[in-house]
Motif scaffolding. Sequence first.
Motif, short mmCIF file in Angstrom:
data_model
loop_
_atom_site.label_atom_id
_atom_site.label_comp_id
_atom_site.label_asym_id
_atom_site.label_seq_id
_atom_site.Cartn_x
_atom_site.Cartn_y
_atom_site.Cartn_z
N CYS A 104 0.84 -1.20 0.00
CA CYS A 104 0.00 0.00 0.00
C CYS A 104 0.87 1.25 0.00
N ARG A 105 1.89 1.23 0.83
CA ARG A 105 2.79 2.39 0.95
C ARG A 105 3.49 2.66 -0.37
N GLU A 106 3.92 1.61 -1.05
CA GLU A 106 4.61 1.79 -2.33
C GLU A 106 3.67 2.41 -3.36
N GLU A 107 2.41 1.97 -3.40
CA GLU A 107 1.45 2.52 -4.36
C GLU A 107 1.23 4.02 -4.13
N LEU A 108 1.14 4.40 -2.87
CA LEU A 108 0.94 5.81 -2.54
C LEU A 108 2.17 6.63 -2.91
N GLN A 109 3.35 6.10 -2.58
CA GLN A 109 4.57 6.85 -2.84
C GLN A 109 4.85 7.00 -4.33
N LEU A 110 4.55 5.97 -5.10
CA LEU A 110 4.74 6.07 -6.55
C LEU A 110 3.91 7.21 -7.13
N MET A 111 2.67 7.35 -6.64
CA MET A 111 1.84 8.46 -7.13
C MET A 111 2.36 9.79 -6.63
N ASP A 112 2.76 9.86 -5.37
CA ASP A 112 3.35 11.09 -4.85
C ASP A 112 4.54 11.53 -5.69
N ASP A 113 5.40 10.58 -6.01
CA ASP A 113 6.60 10.90 -6.78
C ASP A 113 6.24 11.39 -8.17
N PHE A 114 5.24 10.75 -8.77
CA PHE A 114 4.80 11.18 -10.10
C PHE A 114 4.28 12.62 -10.06
N LEU A 115 3.41 12.92 -9.12
CA LEU A 115 2.84 14.26 -9.03
C LEU A 115 3.92 15.30 -8.75
N ALA A 116 4.88 14.94 -7.91
CA ALA A 116 5.95 15.88 -7.56
C ALA A 116 6.77 16.27 -8.78
N GLN A 117 6.90 15.36 -9.74
CA GLN A 117 7.67 15.68 -10.96
C GLN A 117 7.09 16.89 -11.69
N TYR A 118 5.78 17.12 -11.51
CA TYR A 118 5.10 18.19 -12.25
C TYR A 118 4.71 19.35 -11.33
N GLY A 119 5.32 19.39 -10.16
CA GLY A 119 5.08 20.50 -9.26
C GLY A 119 3.70 20.51 -8.63
N ILE A 120 3.06 19.35 -8.58
CA ILE A 120 1.71 19.25 -8.01
C ILE A 120 1.83 18.97 -6.52
N PRO A 121 1.13 19.71 -5.68
CA PRO A 121 1.24 19.51 -4.23
C PRO A 121 0.90 18.09 -3.80
N LYS A 122 1.55 17.63 -2.75
CA LYS A 122 1.28 16.31 -2.19
C LYS A 122 -0.19 16.20 -1.81
N ALA A 123 -0.80 15.10 -2.17
CA ALA A 123 -2.24 14.92 -1.97
C ALA A 123 -2.59 14.80 -0.50
N ARG A 124 -3.72 15.39 -0.15
CA ARG A 124 -4.33 15.20 1.17
C ARG A 124 -5.50 14.22 1.08
N SER A 125 -6.09 14.10 -0.09
CA SER A 125 -7.28 13.28 -0.28
C SER A 125 -6.93 12.00 -1.03
N PHE A 126 -7.67 10.93 -0.71
CA PHE A 126 -7.43 9.62 -1.30
C PHE A 126 -8.76 9.00 -1.70
N ALA A 127 -8.74 8.20 -2.76
CA ALA A 127 -9.91 7.41 -3.15
C ALA A 127 -9.48 5.96 -3.30
N TYR A 128 -10.20 5.06 -2.64
CA TYR A 128 -9.87 3.63 -2.72
C TYR A 128 -10.08 3.13 -4.15
#
Length: 220
Positions: A84-108
Amino acid sequence: MAQKTIVLTFDDACSSHLSKVVPLLKKFGFGATFFISRPAAWFEKFPGAYLTGEEIAEISRSGFEIGNHTMNHPDLRGKSSDECREELQLMDDFLAQYGIPKARSFAYPGGPYAGNAVPVLRSHGLSFARTTEHGVWNRDTDLMRIPCYAVCDKDADFFEKAVSAAECDTDGAAVILYHGVPDEPHPWCSTTAELFESHMNYLYDNDFRVVSMAGFASLL
């Protein structure tokens, strides 16, 4: 706070979110949360059907909330904490590449509540998590188990149910989930642009407050 409120959410980063959804939301001054997933198989099978990183950043710069929906869209109920942690971090890393703020909200992914993932979501800095269970989000709602109404062409009546729920609980909000408008890769959860526009017109004409996940949480 008493006011009939809708929280708009959009899943899976469909290209129609930028071409069809965002212009209409901006026209009406509506807020919304866009939940991003990027399974490689989706892009290989349906090139051009999903948003690029630059397009997601454009949505973010337009003032809309970007949420984490995992990178590969797995059912988290069968995953370990590390997975689970890896899935979240992969998305965080992707968004960070484009200067998008770290997500506060999640959808299962897929919608079902995954209680096993909750400690990981919290430790990862996620404040709210949306399921596809039905109900109203109010002060009594578990923020890691927020319900919604998934609206599409075949389930268009869920829009009326969400509206009715918001009207009945003006201290809460009804969360609506749309996928693509339209959604070519997943026709079973597609919404035509005409139907979506009629829904947004209804919310505007009937004085609904329409906000993002984080936007509503700030009102509680």
